[in-house]
Scaffold this active site. Sequence first.
Site, mmCIF file in Angstrom:
data_model
loop_
_atom_site.group_PDB
_atom_site.id
_atom_site.type_symbol
_atom_site.label_atom_id
_atom_site.label_comp_id
_atom_site.label_asym_id
_atom_site.label_seq_id
_atom_site.Cartn_x
_atom_site.Cartn_y
_atom_site.Cartn_z
ATOM 1 N N GLN A 201 2.079 -6.122 -3.044
ATOM 2 C CA GLN A 201 2.351 -6.044 -1.647
ATOM 3 C C GLN A 201 3.770 -5.250 -1.520
ATOM 4 O OE1 GLN A 201 1.702 -9.672 -3.185
ATOM 5 N NE2 GLN A 201 -0.467 -8.749 -2.732
ATOM 6 N N GLY B 237 -10.609 -3.221 3.372
ATOM 7 C CA GLY B 237 -11.394 -2.148 4.121
ATOM 8 C C GLY B 237 -10.852 -2.198 5.804
ATOM 9 N N GLY C 259 -4.489 -4.402 -3.909
ATOM 10 C CA GLY C 259 -5.362 -3.485 -4.186
ATOM 11 C C GLY C 259 -4.662 -2.190 -4.586
ATOM 12 N N HIS C 260 -4.814 -1.776 -5.599
ATOM 13 C CA HIS C 260 -3.977 -0.576 -6.205
ATOM 14 C C HIS C 260 -4.923 0.473 -6.623
ATOM 15 C CE1 HIS C 260 -0.307 -3.639 -7.213
ATOM 16 N NE2 HIS C 260 -0.694 -3.517 -5.825
ATOM 17 N N ASP D 262 0.833 -1.428 -0.027
ATOM 18 C CA ASP D 262 -0.105 0.121 0.130
ATOM 19 C C ASP D 262 0.815 1.097 0.077
ATOM 20 O OD1 ASP D 262 -2.022 -1.670 0.243
ATOM 21 O OD2 ASP D 262 -2.014 -1.611 2.271
ATOM 22 N N GLU D 263 2.054 1.304 -0.589
ATOM 23 C CA GLU D 263 2.808 2.382 -0.514
ATOM 24 C C GLU D 263 2.578 3.524 -1.599
ATOM 25 O OE1 GLU D 263 3.739 -0.645 -1.176
ATOM 26 O OE2 GLU D 263 5.317 -1.372 0.541
ATOM 27 N N GLY D 264 1.678 2.967 -2.666
ATOM 28 C CA GLY D 264 1.291 3.964 -3.812
ATOM 29 C C GLY D 264 1.764 3.259 -5.133
ATOM 30 N N LYS D 265 1.999 2.179 -5.255
ATOM 31 C CA LYS D 265 2.663 1.529 -6.353
ATOM 32 C C LYS D 265 1.544 1.752 -7.609
ATOM 33 C CE LYS D 265 2.319 -2.717 -4.402
ATOM 34 N NZ LYS D 265 2.333 -2.096 -3.100
ATOM 35 N N THR E 285 3.013 -12.743 2.837
ATOM 36 C CA THR E 285 2.313 -13.354 1.874
ATOM 37 C C THR E 285 3.023 -14.485 1.200
ATOM 38 O OG1 THR E 285 0.950 -12.822 -0.030
ATOM 39 C CG2 THR E 285 3.211 -11.963 -0.221
HETATM 40 P P1 GDP Z 1 -0.522 0.264 -3.527
HETATM 41 O O1 GDP Z 1 -1.192 -0.948 -3.045
HETATM 42 O O2 GDP Z 1 0.899 0.375 -3.224
HETATM 43 O O3 GDP Z 1 -1.047 0.555 -5.063
HETATM 44 O O4 GDP Z 1 -1.315 1.489 -2.647
HETATM 45 P P2 GDP Z 1 -2.832 1.711 -2.398
HETATM 46 O O5 GDP Z 1 -3.482 2.131 -3.343
HETATM 47 O O6 GDP Z 1 -3.362 0.413 -1.613
HETATM 48 O O7 GDP Z 1 -2.638 2.674 -1.255
HETATM 49 C C1 GDP Z 1 -2.072 3.985 -1.492
HETATM 50 C C2 GDP Z 1 -3.452 4.914 -1.064
HETATM 51 O O8 GDP Z 1 -2.637 6.222 -1.298
HETATM 52 C C3 GDP Z 1 -4.304 4.966 -2.478
HETATM 53 O O9 GDP Z 1 -5.591 5.471 -1.687
HETATM 54 C C4 GDP Z 1 -3.901 6.160 -3.275
HETATM 55 O O10 GDP Z 1 -4.872 6.780 -3.931
HETATM 56 C C5 GDP Z 1 -3.278 6.999 -2.130
HETATM 57 N N1 GDP Z 1 -2.069 7.878 -2.611
HETATM 58 C C6 GDP Z 1 -1.081 7.598 -3.525
HETATM 59 N N2 GDP Z 1 -0.166 8.640 -3.434
HETATM 60 C C7 GDP Z 1 -0.583 9.749 -2.782
HETATM 61 C C8 GDP Z 1 -0.273 10.871 -2.042
HETATM 62 O O11 GDP Z 1 0.754 11.324 -2.582
HETATM 63 N N3 GDP Z 1 -0.875 11.611 -1.277
HETATM 64 C C9 GDP Z 1 -2.175 11.222 -0.903
HETATM 65 N N4 GDP Z 1 -2.935 11.861 -0.184
HETATM 66 N N5 GDP Z 1 -2.636 9.809 -1.272
HETATM 67 C C10 GDP Z 1 -1.827 9.307 -2.097
HETATM 68 P P1 IMO Z 2 -0.848 -4.402 -2.205
HETATM 69 O O1 IMO Z 2 -0.275 -4.855 -3.421
HETATM 70 C C1 IMO Z 2 -0.863 -4.621 2.098
HETATM 71 C C2 IMO Z 2 -0.938 -8.989 3.805
HETATM 72 C C3 IMO Z 2 -2.179 -9.283 4.443
HETATM 73 C C4 IMO Z 2 -1.414 -10.282 5.440
HETATM 74 C C5 IMO Z 2 -0.459 -11.035 4.688
HETATM 75 C C6 IMO Z 2 -0.779 -12.108 4.081
HETATM 76 O O2 IMO Z 2 -2.029 -3.717 -2.356
HETATM 77 O O3 IMO Z 2 0.295 -3.315 -1.556
HETATM 78 P P2 IMO Z 2 -2.405 -12.958 1.953
HETATM 79 O O4 IMO Z 2 -3.910 -12.472 1.716
HETATM 80 O O5 IMO Z 2 -1.530 -12.212 0.755
HETATM 81 O O6 IMO Z 2 -1.953 -14.224 2.214
HETATM 82 O O7 IMO Z 2 -2.153 -12.067 3.178
HETATM 83 O O8 IMO Z 2 -0.113 -10.230 3.411
HETATM 84 N N1 IMO Z 2 -1.125 -8.167 2.275
HETATM 85 C C7 IMO Z 2 -1.193 -6.989 2.175
HETATM 86 N N2 IMO Z 2 -0.926 -6.054 2.845
HETATM 87 N N3 IMO Z 2 -0.986 -4.474 0.716
HETATM 88 C C8 IMO Z 2 -1.113 -5.667 0.051
HETATM 89 O O9 IMO Z 2 -1.155 -5.633 -1.321
HETATM 90 C C9 IMO Z 2 -1.326 -6.881 0.590
HETATM 91 N N4 IMO Z 2 -1.312 -8.351 0.063
HETATM 92 C C10 IMO Z 2 -1.383 -9.165 1.198
HETATM 93 O O10 IMO Z 2 -2.566 -8.144 5.118
HETATM 94 O O11 IMO Z 2 -0.951 -9.535 6.537
HETATM 95 MG MG MG Z 3 -2.764 -1.845 -1.757
#
Ligand code: GDP
Ligand code: IMO
Ligand code: MG
Length: 387
Positions: A215, A296, A39-40, A12-15, A230
């Site tokens: 991840q 969520g 979840g991207h 969830d870094e913002g990939k 994971t």
């Molecule tokens: P991913 O799994 O690495 O693709 O990241 P996620 O989509 O799960 O979570 C990143 C969240 O941060 C998402 O809701 C993005 O819309 C949001 N996001 C990404 N870059 C920024 C930023 O620079 N500022 C803010 N406020 N939100 C950002």
């Molecule tokens: P993105 O691509 C954050 C975490 C789960 C759990 C562990 C194992 O959006 O960054 P799994 O269902 O893979 O067997 O769960 O890994 N996890 C993530 N955490 N972002 C994800 O994907 C994740 N995918 C799995 O919460 O701790």
């Molecule tokens: Mg994510």
Amino acid sequence: MNTAVLGLQYGDEGKGKLVDILAEKHDVIVRFHGGNNAGHTIYVNNKKTVFHILPSGVLHKNKLNVIANGVVLDPKVLLEEIESLGFTPNLKISSKCHVIMPYHVKLDQLREQKFHIGTTQRGIGPAYEDKASRKGILVEDLLNPSVLRQKIELALTEKNVLFETLFSTFGMSVDEVYNLYQAYGWSLKPYITDTTKLLQDAVKENKSILFEGSQGTLLDVDHGMYPYVTSSNTTAANIFTGTGLSFKTPVDVVGVFKVYNTRVGEGPFSGCIEQTNPNLAGTIREIGKEYGATTGRPRKIGWIDLDELKYAINLNGVTQLALMKTDIFNGFEEFCAVFDGFTLKFKGWNSIDDKNFKDFVQFLERNLNVPVKFVSFGPNRDQIKYE
Ligand code: GDP
Ligand code: IMO
Ligand code: MG
């Protein structure tokens, strides 16, 4: 040039945002591991799209998107995601992907009640388990009725014993699973191909490929915080087994990280401030909207950890850094960073043009030894600065 976008923290870094941006400069966008545990999130003109299994280049209709062999694929989720797109994606799926079956999802859910890893309960672990123990169903099997039925029979002979005796619940019917998955196979047929050859040909033709990590490094099954990880390798080396490209293929590696740390699921989490400063953790969670894009769940909040980042940079051979969510600290008086085991204080900022922000980036570059090439300051596609 080929580029990989990889998470350096706990996911969830913002990939997704970065892949959507970089897709413009590449010909092919590839998911190479993981599944719909990802979840991207992408915002274009304030419109939000979340991809779980489709590559995040799909909104660029002229770019080819590939789900390569290293991915575990839930056909139901993919077909629903395609349906909700509203257009036919420019997509190819590897015939060698392993299929997430309904018994994988059920097993993941039942086990979670006992083992508390905090998985996304999408069947990821059980699907990779069957891959490793040579009982998996490949995407190409969905198109071969006799093989598909035989493999489902074999799988359910074993899984139904687990469901009925160990978990005291109902087993699954071979006929029901077979009918459903055969139908999924036919729906996916136009997308299925030999993506190994497709990608090898793309490299030969000097096309540029963007590899989309899922991840984060600290969730890698070998190098993460086992067992709270994971079930795939999330790090750069898996680009090659996950696609069939040679490890000699040149790839620039962009390491993505946030100005703070988050984690969903159980397990160790350095710099965690949920207990020490719950109000601040709550504030960052609300401003940063830190709730899982897949489940969520509220994400736990911690300070950025440079020791972990160095570890991740070394594992992945990171050549450029992308610092995300800098706007979350706008107006903060101070925040912390873990460095050499100590917690250091830094001054907050009001925008990325502030001296305090520039000083922090310099501190990162000096200590991580990699240039910060991307600075993101909002969720939208255009809220990014790059050199
Ligand atoms: P991913 O799994 O690495 O693709 O990241 P996620 O989509 O799960 O979570 C990143 C969240 O941060 C998402 O809701 C993005 O819309 C949001 N996001 C990404 N870059 C920024 C930023 O620079 N500022 C803010 N406020 N939100 C950002
Ligand atoms: P993105 O691509 C954050 C975490 C789960 C759990 C562990 C194992 O959006 O960054 P799994 O269902 O893979 O067997 O769960 O890994 N996890 C993530 N955490 N972002 C994800 O994907 C994740 N995918 C799995 O919460 O701790
Ligand atoms: Mg994510």
